[in-house]
Design a protein around this motif. Structure first.
Motif, PDB file in Angstrom:
ATOM      1  N   GLU A   1     -46.745  73.945  17.531  1.00 44.72           N
ATOM      2  CA  GLU A   1     -47.362  74.333  16.272  1.00 44.72           C
ATOM      3  C   GLU A   1     -46.816  75.687  15.855  1.00 44.72           C
ATOM      4  OE1 GLU A   1     -51.608  74.090  16.686  1.00 44.72           O
ATOM      5  OE2 GLU A   1     -51.528  71.919  16.473  1.00 44.72           O
ATOM      6  N   LYS A   2     -46.639  75.863  14.545  1.00 42.73           N
ATOM      7  CA  LYS A   2     -46.116  77.129  14.017  1.00 42.73           C
ATOM      8  C   LYS A   2     -47.238  78.156  13.918  1.00 42.73           C
ATOM      9  CE  LYS A   2     -42.161  75.441  11.458  1.00 42.73           C
ATOM     10  NZ  LYS A   2     -41.304  75.671  12.594  1.00 42.73           N
ATOM     11  N   HIS A   3     -46.926  79.360  14.367  1.00 43.34           N
ATOM     12  CA  HIS A   3     -47.866  80.478  14.311  1.00 43.34           C
ATOM     13  C   HIS A   3     -47.170  81.685  13.694  1.00 43.34           C
ATOM     14  CE1 HIS A   3     -49.899  77.965  17.280  1.00 43.34           C
ATOM     15  NE2 HIS A   3     -50.981  78.683  17.060  1.00 43.34           N
ATOM     16  N   ILE A   4     -47.940  82.481  12.972  1.00 40.45           N
ATOM     17  CA  ILE A   4     -47.440  83.769  12.492  1.00 40.45           C
ATOM     18  C   ILE A   4     -47.695  84.768  13.619  1.00 40.45           C
ATOM     19  CG2 ILE A   4     -47.790  85.658  10.851  1.00 40.45           C
ATOM     20  CD1 ILE A   4     -46.616  83.330   9.418  1.00 40.45           C
ATOM     21  N   ILE A   5     -46.663  85.483  14.008  1.00 36.59           N
ATOM     22  CA  ILE A   5     -46.763  86.464  15.086  1.00 36.59           C
ATOM     23  C   ILE A   5     -46.925  87.845  14.449  1.00 36.59           C
ATOM     24  CG2 ILE A   5     -45.589  87.485  17.084  1.00 36.59           C
ATOM     25  CD1 ILE A   5     -46.260  84.480  17.437  1.00 36.59           C
ATOM     26  N   PHE A   6     -47.881  88.606  14.949  1.00 32.44           N
ATOM     27  CA  PHE A   6     -48.072  89.966  14.432  1.00 32.44           C
ATOM     28  C   PHE A   6     -48.495  90.890  15.549  1.00 32.44           C
ATOM     29  CE2 PHE A   6     -52.082  87.779  13.921  1.00 32.44           C
ATOM     30  CZ  PHE A   6     -53.040  88.694  14.302  1.00 32.44           C
ATOM     31  N   ARG A   7     -48.421  92.189  15.260  1.00 30.25           N
ATOM     32  CA  ARG A   7     -48.703  93.193  16.293  1.00 30.25           C
ATOM     33  C   ARG A   7     -49.850  94.096  15.872  1.00 30.25           C
ATOM     34  NH1 ARG A   7     -45.340  93.072  20.286  1.00 30.25           N
ATOM     35  NH2 ARG A   7     -45.748  95.157  21.027  1.00 30.25           N
TER      36      ARG A   7
ATOM     37  N   ALA B   1     -51.178  85.991  17.467  1.00 35.60           N
ATOM     38  CA  ALA B   1     -50.710  84.890  16.631  1.00 35.60           C
ATOM     39  C   ALA B   1     -51.902  84.227  15.956  1.00 35.60           C
ATOM     40  CB  ALA B   1     -49.966  83.869  17.496  1.00 35.60           C
ATOM     41  N   VAL B   2     -51.669  83.732  14.743  1.00 32.64           N
ATOM     42  CA  VAL B   2     -52.628  82.845  14.092  1.00 32.64           C
ATOM     43  C   VAL B   2     -51.846  81.648  13.565  1.00 32.64           C
ATOM     44  CG1 VAL B   2     -54.364  84.562  13.438  1.00 32.64           C
ATOM     45  CG2 VAL B   2     -52.519  84.060  11.878  1.00 32.64           C
TER      46      VAL B   2
ATOM     47  N   LYS C   1     -43.336  81.563  14.738  1.00 26.12           N
ATOM     48  CA  LYS C   1     -42.851  81.071  16.029  1.00 26.12           C
ATOM     49  C   LYS C   1     -43.506  79.737  16.353  1.00 26.12           C
ATOM     50  CE  LYS C   1     -41.468  83.750  19.677  1.00 26.12           C
ATOM     51  NZ  LYS C   1     -41.492  84.960  20.394  1.00 26.12           N
ATOM     52  N   ASP C   2     -42.706  78.828  16.905  1.00 20.32           N
ATOM     53  CA  ASP C   2     -43.262  77.571  17.416  1.00 20.32           C
ATOM     54  C   ASP C   2     -43.845  77.844  18.788  1.00 20.32           C
ATOM     55  OD1 ASP C   2     -42.586  75.811  15.310  1.00 20.32           O
ATOM     56  OD2 ASP C   2     -40.514  75.744  16.015  1.00 20.32           O
ATOM     57  N   ILE C   3     -45.112  77.517  18.952  1.00 15.41           N
ATOM     58  CA  ILE C   3     -45.739  77.677  20.271  1.00 15.41           C
ATOM     59  C   ILE C   3     -46.121  76.290  20.767  1.00 15.41           C
ATOM     60  CG2 ILE C   3     -47.648  78.680  21.590  1.00 15.41           C
ATOM     61  CD1 ILE C   3     -47.718  80.979  19.607  1.00 15.41           C
ATOM     62  N   PRO C   4     -45.458  75.826  21.831  1.00 14.81           N
ATOM     63  CA  PRO C   4     -45.793  74.515  22.378  1.00 14.81           C
ATOM     64  C   PRO C   4     -47.235  74.504  22.890  1.00 14.81           C
ATOM     65  CG  PRO C   4     -43.717  75.332  23.279  1.00 14.81           C
ATOM     66  CD  PRO C   4     -44.354  76.462  22.545  1.00 14.81           C
ATOM     67  N   ALA C   5     -47.957  73.447  22.586  1.00 16.76           N
ATOM     68  CA  ALA C   5     -49.357  73.325  23.007  1.00 16.76           C
ATOM     69  C   ALA C   5     -49.485  73.496  24.526  1.00 16.76           C
ATOM     70  CB  ALA C   5     -49.917  71.981  22.565  1.00 16.76           C
ATOM     71  N   SER C   6     -48.481  73.032  25.261  1.00 17.41           N
ATOM     72  CA  SER C   6     -48.536  73.118  26.729  1.00 17.41           C
ATOM     73  C   SER C   6     -48.465  74.554  27.238  1.00 17.41           C
ATOM     74  CB  SER C   6     -47.407  72.297  27.347  1.00 17.41           C
ATOM     75  OG  SER C   6     -46.164  72.808  26.915  1.00 17.41           O
TER      76      SER C   6
ATOM     77  N   LEU D   1     -46.816  88.134  26.428  1.00 15.54           N
ATOM     78  CA  LEU D   1     -48.144  87.551  26.307  1.00 15.54           C
ATOM     79  C   LEU D   1     -48.555  87.581  24.839  1.00 15.54           C
ATOM     80  CD1 LEU D   1     -50.666  86.438  27.824  1.00 15.54           C
ATOM     81  CD2 LEU D   1     -51.555  88.776  27.725  1.00 15.54           C
ATOM     82  N   ILE D   2     -48.896  86.417  24.304  1.00 12.30           N
ATOM     83  CA  ILE D   2     -49.320  86.306  22.906  1.00 12.30           C
ATOM     84  C   ILE D   2     -50.776  85.855  22.894  1.00 12.30           C
ATOM     85  CG2 ILE D   2     -48.944  85.114  20.711  1.00 12.30           C
ATOM     86  CD1 ILE D   2     -46.005  84.751  21.608  1.00 12.30           C
ATOM     87  N   LEU D   3     -51.616  86.626  22.181  1.00  8.89           N
ATOM     88  CA  LEU D   3     -53.028  86.290  22.075  1.00  8.89           C
ATOM     89  C   LEU D   3     -53.240  85.502  20.800  1.00  8.89           C
ATOM     90  CD1 LEU D   3     -54.545  89.759  23.033  1.00  8.89           C
ATOM     91  CD2 LEU D   3     -53.905  87.884  24.536  1.00  8.89           C
ATOM     92  N   LEU D   4     -53.794  84.286  20.911  1.00 12.89           N
ATOM     93  CA  LEU D   4     -54.038  83.454  19.738  1.00 12.89           C
ATOM     94  C   LEU D   4     -55.445  83.723  19.236  1.00 12.89           C
ATOM     95  CD1 LEU D   4     -51.773  82.041  21.450  1.00 12.89           C
ATOM     96  CD2 LEU D   4     -52.333  80.018  20.155  1.00 12.89           C
ATOM     97  N   LEU D   5     -55.526  84.260  18.019  1.00 13.13           N
ATOM     98  CA  LEU D   5     -56.819  84.658  17.465  1.00 13.13           C
ATOM     99  C   LEU D   5     -57.601  83.482  16.919  1.00 13.13           C
ATOM    100  CD1 LEU D   5     -56.552  87.903  15.336  1.00 13.13           C
ATOM    101  CD2 LEU D   5     -57.532  87.599  17.584  1.00 13.13           C
TER     102      LEU D   5
END
Length: 162
Positions: free
Chosen positions: A4-10, A17-18, A96-101, A128-132
């Motif tokens: 799934e596509k996520h917007i990456i931010f800092r 990511a969201v 960024k594409d983040i695989p569900a796995s 490490l990416i935190l998904l909000l």
């Protein structure tokens, strides 16, 4: 592979990511109308494409201190439960594409961020990416308060003085 596509931010030194489907747009600095008697992380409202949009400082909301406005600062405009909200972030870096796995459930506390704000965590390229969880960022009572403010502004065409 399910990605799934996520917007990456800092925010500070942390990567978040969201889901891209929740993003309406990414904006540079916006002019705001401050609203009295709102939580500290509420920075005000602005009109965007005809929609009154509350703006929150996401760093402050997550107890990471306030955002320092720079050329990199962006406002992520997101859709949460029929409401458009702007979240000020230090930097929006990429899609960024983040695989569900790759997504694991969030630990109880990541740094200073409670797991209630997180859908999960993913590690990609040693980062490490935190998904909000946007639904948790603005909680029910705050949503009602925001909706009232927006309604007041829409009815009067300007903010109500305190």
């Amino acid at each position: 592979m399910d990605t799934e596509k996520h917007i990456i931010f800092r925010l500070k030194e942390q990567t978040f990511a969201v889901h891209v489907q929740q993003i309406v747009s990414i904006e540079r600095a916006l002019s705001l109308t401050e609203i009295p008697r709102t939580p500290g992380f509420m920075k005000g409202v602005t009109e965007m494409r005809g929609v009154m949009t509350p703006i929150i400082d996401l760093r402050e909301r997550l107890n990471l201190g306030g955002v320092d406005i720079t050329d990199q600062t962006r406002t992520l405009v997101v859709q949460v439960d029929e409401m458009q909200i702007g979240m000020v972030v230090d930097q929006a870096t990429e899609v960024k594409d983040i695989p569900a796995s790759f997504i694991k459930s969030a630990p109880k506390l990541v740094g200073e961020i409670k797991d209630t704000f997180l859908l999960g965590v993913a590690t990609i390229d040693d980062e490490l990416i935190l998904l909000l969880d946007l639904e948790q960022i603005i909680q029910f009572t705050e949503k009602n308060q925001l909706q009232e403010i927006i309604n007041d502004i829409d009815e009067s065409g300007k903010t109500i003085e305190s």
